[in-house]
Motif scaffolding. Sequence first.
Motif, PDB file in Angstrom:
ATOM      1  N   SER A 302     -25.535 -61.201   2.009  1.00 12.56           N
ATOM      2  CA  SER A 302     -24.891 -62.252   1.224  1.00 12.56           C
ATOM      3  C   SER A 302     -25.924 -62.922   0.334  1.00 12.56           C
ATOM      4  O   SER A 302     -27.049 -63.210   0.756  1.00 12.56           O
ATOM      5  N   ASP A 303     -25.536 -63.135  -0.924  1.00  9.89           N
ATOM      6  CA  ASP A 303     -26.346 -63.884  -1.890  1.00  9.89           C
ATOM      7  C   ASP A 303     -25.802 -65.310  -1.943  1.00  9.89           C
ATOM      8  O   ASP A 303     -24.644 -65.517  -2.307  1.00  9.89           O
ATOM      9  N   ILE A 304     -26.636 -66.270  -1.593  1.00  8.73           N
ATOM     10  CA  ILE A 304     -26.216 -67.667  -1.519  1.00  8.73           C
ATOM     11  C   ILE A 304     -27.162 -68.488  -2.394  1.00  8.73           C
ATOM     12  O   ILE A 304     -28.384 -68.323  -2.312  1.00  8.73           O
ATOM     13  N   ARG A 305     -26.604 -69.374  -3.212  1.00  5.72           N
ATOM     14  CA  ARG A 305     -27.452 -70.126  -4.149  1.00  5.72           C
ATOM     15  C   ARG A 305     -27.205 -71.620  -4.035  1.00  5.72           C
ATOM     16  O   ARG A 305     -26.075 -72.071  -3.856  1.00  5.72           O
ATOM     17  N   PHE A 306     -28.310 -72.365  -4.164  1.00  3.34           N
ATOM     18  CA  PHE A 306     -28.276 -73.807  -4.000  1.00  3.34           C
ATOM     19  C   PHE A 306     -28.923 -74.499  -5.205  1.00  3.34           C
ATOM     20  O   PHE A 306     -29.916 -74.019  -5.756  1.00  3.34           O
ATOM     21  N   TYR A 307     -28.340 -75.625  -5.595  1.00  4.39           N
ATOM     22  CA  TYR A 307     -28.939 -76.553  -6.553  1.00  4.39           C
ATOM     23  C   TYR A 307     -29.147 -77.890  -5.860  1.00  4.39           C
ATOM     24  O   TYR A 307     -28.512 -78.181  -4.843  1.00  4.39           O
ATOM     25  N   GLU A 308     -29.987 -78.710  -6.463  1.00  3.29           N
ATOM     26  CA  GLU A 308     -30.086 -80.094  -6.004  1.00  3.29           C
ATOM     27  C   GLU A 308     -28.886 -80.869  -6.520  1.00  3.29           C
ATOM     28  O   GLU A 308     -28.454 -80.683  -7.661  1.00  3.29           O
ATOM     29  N   GLU A 309     -28.323 -81.720  -5.677  1.00  2.03           N
ATOM     30  CA  GLU A 309     -27.162 -82.514  -6.088  1.00  2.03           C
ATOM     31  C   GLU A 309     -27.493 -83.320  -7.341  1.00  2.03           C
ATOM     32  O   GLU A 309     -28.552 -83.951  -7.441  1.00  2.03           O
ATOM     33  N   GLY A 310     -26.611 -83.264  -8.324  1.00  2.01           N
ATOM     34  CA  GLY A 310     -26.818 -83.959  -9.587  1.00  2.01           C
ATOM     35  C   GLY A 310     -27.493 -83.123 -10.652  1.00  2.01           C
ATOM     36  O   GLY A 310     -27.622 -83.561 -11.793  1.00  2.01           O
ATOM     37  N   ALA A 311     -27.920 -81.899 -10.313  1.00  2.00           N
ATOM     38  CA  ALA A 311     -28.613 -81.038 -11.278  1.00  2.00           C
ATOM     39  C   ALA A 311     -27.623 -80.433 -12.269  1.00  2.00           C
ATOM     40  O   ALA A 311     -26.416 -80.375 -12.032  1.00  2.00           O
ATOM     41  N   ALA A 312     -28.163 -79.981 -13.402  1.00  2.00           N
ATOM     42  CA  ALA A 312     -27.344 -79.343 -14.441  1.00  2.00           C
ATOM     43  C   ALA A 312     -27.103 -77.888 -14.045  1.00  2.00           C
ATOM     44  O   ALA A 312     -27.787 -76.979 -14.507  1.00  2.00           O
ATOM     45  N   LEU A 313     -26.123 -77.681 -13.189  1.00  3.93           N
ATOM     46  CA  LEU A 313     -25.889 -76.344 -12.640  1.00  3.93           C
ATOM     47  C   LEU A 313     -24.962 -75.522 -13.535  1.00  3.93           C
ATOM     48  O   LEU A 313     -24.362 -76.036 -14.479  1.00  3.93           O
ATOM     49  N   ASP A 314     -24.877 -74.240 -13.230  1.00  2.67           N
ATOM     50  CA  ASP A 314     -24.000 -73.324 -13.955  1.00  2.67           C
ATOM     51  C   ASP A 314     -22.585 -73.482 -13.404  1.00  2.67           C
ATOM     52  O   ASP A 314     -22.254 -72.960 -12.337  1.00  2.67           O
ATOM     53  N   ARG A 315     -21.746 -74.209 -14.108  1.00  4.21           N
ATOM     54  CA  ARG A 315     -20.435 -74.585 -13.593  1.00  4.21           C
ATOM     55  C   ARG A 315     -19.476 -73.401 -13.496  1.00  4.21           C
ATOM     56  O   ARG A 315     -18.445 -73.480 -12.835  1.00  4.21           O
ATOM     57  N   ARG A 316     -19.815 -72.290 -14.123  1.00  3.78           N
ATOM     58  CA  ARG A 316     -18.971 -71.096 -14.003  1.00  3.78           C
ATOM     59  C   ARG A 316     -18.962 -70.561 -12.573  1.00  3.78           C
ATOM     60  O   ARG A 316     -18.063 -69.808 -12.198  1.00  3.78           O
ATOM     61  N   TRP A 317     -19.973 -70.950 -11.799  1.00  4.23           N
ATOM     62  CA  TRP A 317     -20.132 -70.419 -10.454  1.00  4.23           C
ATOM     63  C   TRP A 317     -19.587 -71.361  -9.385  1.00  4.23           C
ATOM     64  O   TRP A 317     -19.941 -71.255  -8.210  1.00  4.23           O
ATOM     65  N   LEU A 318     -18.705 -72.272  -9.771  1.00  4.45           N
ATOM     66  CA  LEU A 318     -18.166 -73.240  -8.821  1.00  4.45           C
ATOM     67  C   LEU A 318     -16.843 -72.803  -8.205  1.00  4.45           C
ATOM     68  O   LEU A 318     -16.201 -73.584  -7.496  1.00  4.45           O
ATOM     69  N   ASN A 319     -16.428 -71.587  -8.492  1.00  2.00           N
ATOM     70  CA  ASN A 319     -15.211 -71.041  -7.891  1.00  2.00           C
ATOM     71  C   ASN A 319     -15.564 -69.874  -6.975  1.00  2.00           C
ATOM     72  O   ASN A 319     -16.547 -69.155  -7.213  1.00  2.00           O
ATOM     73  N   VAL A 320     -14.766 -69.677  -5.938  1.00  3.64           N
ATOM     74  CA  VAL A 320     -14.980 -68.562  -5.018  1.00  3.64           C
ATOM     75  C   VAL A 320     -14.862 -67.240  -5.780  1.00  3.64           C
ATOM     76  O   VAL A 320     -14.008 -67.086  -6.660  1.00  3.64           O
ATOM     77  N   TRP A 321     -15.734 -66.285  -5.430  1.00  2.00           N
ATOM     78  CA  TRP A 321     -15.785 -64.996  -6.129  1.00  2.00           C
ATOM     79  C   TRP A 321     -14.438 -64.287  -6.111  1.00  2.00           C
ATOM     80  O   TRP A 321     -13.743 -64.265  -5.092  1.00  2.00           O
ATOM     81  N   ARG A 322     -14.077 -63.714  -7.262  1.00  2.00           N
ATOM     82  CA  ARG A 322     -12.991 -62.768  -7.375  1.00  2.00           C
ATOM     83  C   ARG A 322     -13.473 -61.602  -8.247  1.00  2.00           C
ATOM     84  O   ARG A 322     -14.307 -61.796  -9.142  1.00  2.00           O
ATOM     85  N   HIS A 323     -12.928 -60.428  -7.997  1.00  2.00           N
ATOM     86  CA  HIS A 323     -13.437 -59.244  -8.697  1.00  2.00           C
ATOM     87  C   HIS A 323     -13.173 -59.291 -10.183  1.00  2.00           C
ATOM     88  O   HIS A 323     -13.862 -58.608 -10.966  1.00  2.00           O
ATOM     89  N   ASP A 324     -12.210 -60.104 -10.612  1.00  2.00           N
ATOM     90  CA  ASP A 324     -11.855 -60.160 -12.039  1.00  2.00           C
ATOM     91  C   ASP A 324     -12.275 -61.470 -12.692  1.00  2.00           C
ATOM     92  O   ASP A 324     -11.706 -61.847 -13.714  1.00  2.00           O
ATOM     93  N   ASP A 325     -13.288 -62.140 -12.147  1.00  2.00           N
ATOM     94  CA  ASP A 325     -13.668 -63.439 -12.712  1.00  2.00           C
ATOM     95  C   ASP A 325     -14.599 -63.334 -13.921  1.00  2.00           C
ATOM     96  O   ASP A 325     -14.965 -64.330 -14.530  1.00  2.00           O
ATOM     97  N   GLY A 326     -15.010 -62.117 -14.277  1.00  2.00           N
ATOM     98  CA  GLY A 326     -15.788 -61.915 -15.500  1.00  2.00           C
ATOM     99  C   GLY A 326     -17.267 -62.226 -15.379  1.00  2.00           C
ATOM    100  O   GLY A 326     -17.992 -62.130 -16.370  1.00  2.00           O
ATOM    101  N   LEU A 327     -17.726 -62.594 -14.206  1.00  2.00           N
ATOM    102  CA  LEU A 327     -19.137 -62.936 -14.040  1.00  2.00           C
ATOM    103  C   LEU A 327     -19.924 -61.855 -13.297  1.00  2.00           C
ATOM    104  O   LEU A 327     -21.106 -61.963 -13.149  1.00  2.00           O
TER     105      LEU A 327
END
Length: 327
Positions: A302-327
């Motif tokens: 499993s690939d798991i990624r963390f940011y510090e709370e309040g950081a300018a994160l990649d908001r595209r990655w805030l949804n659970v993975w789906r095979h057709d999410d384009g990412l």
Amino acid sequence: MASCDVQTPVHDRIVSPQTLPTLHSNQGNNIAAASTGWMQSVTIDTPREEMRAKYERDGYLWVKNLIPREDVLDMREHYFKQLSPTGILLPGTNPRDGIFNPANDPLSHQGLGGTPEPEILQLLDEIHATPTYRRFLAHPVLRSFVRDFTGWNQEVLVDRALLRHNCPGSLSTGIHYDKLFLRGGDAEFLTAWVPIGDCVATGGGLMYLENSNALGEGLETGFTRNAQILSAEERIDAFNQHMSKDGFLSHDAEEFGRVSAGGILRWLVGNYEAGDVVFHKPYMIHAATRNEDELGKIRLASDIRFYEEGAALDRRWLNVWRHDDGL
């Protein structure tokens, strides 16, 4: 094969640390022996200052036995129980073992990054959203270590965590650095790679290009410069016109190490055990070895990624993975 005791800990059949195995990637020749080496791990009781210094120097930190072993194997069993209707497992074996049925075409049972059958895609979508996996991501030991190691008051887990299985004979993960796929935020993030089960050096685990964080940063600077003519949306797309069709830098580790790294950087591998976690930096170049496990074990991680709370994160990655999410 069915009679093999595949729950035997990896150290009972470890690839000898005195002799590096012959390593392969998806394409190209064997990786030259002179271009390979062993990763160095730390134990959980290593002083945090020493861990942080090693992480900054090497670009990765391999922590042995961080998560309780049985918790990891429970997750492995859950995953392969969910996939068992596809016939991926050798009949008569335990889903906890995850032994591939060699009567199948491994490419038809490819996990993420391949082109699996529709029924497998549907199951992969479902597995990523199961309460069991979401609880695993929230494992208190892992989350506590991340806060302690980084010094953050609170970490943000990116919901788009990934489960990747890799059958013997199928395609492995190509050469990349993680920032390629998480370009939408300016903040630095921490990746935790968690092998879900024992995985010897030739079993499809990650290999890291030694001291390659600066090389990754340089490559991304070039991609960013070339992408200035693109739209804002295209610039953060790992599949834009300046990238390869699958987003990876290459699938030929021998050639990449010789050409892009000038032949001076080695590919480092390890014998991973259930419970180990490898943390790495966003620009650290890595790939997976081709799975040539002699027992037919399916590599799961499993690939798991963390940011510090309040950081300018990649908001595209805030949804659970789906095979057709384009990412």
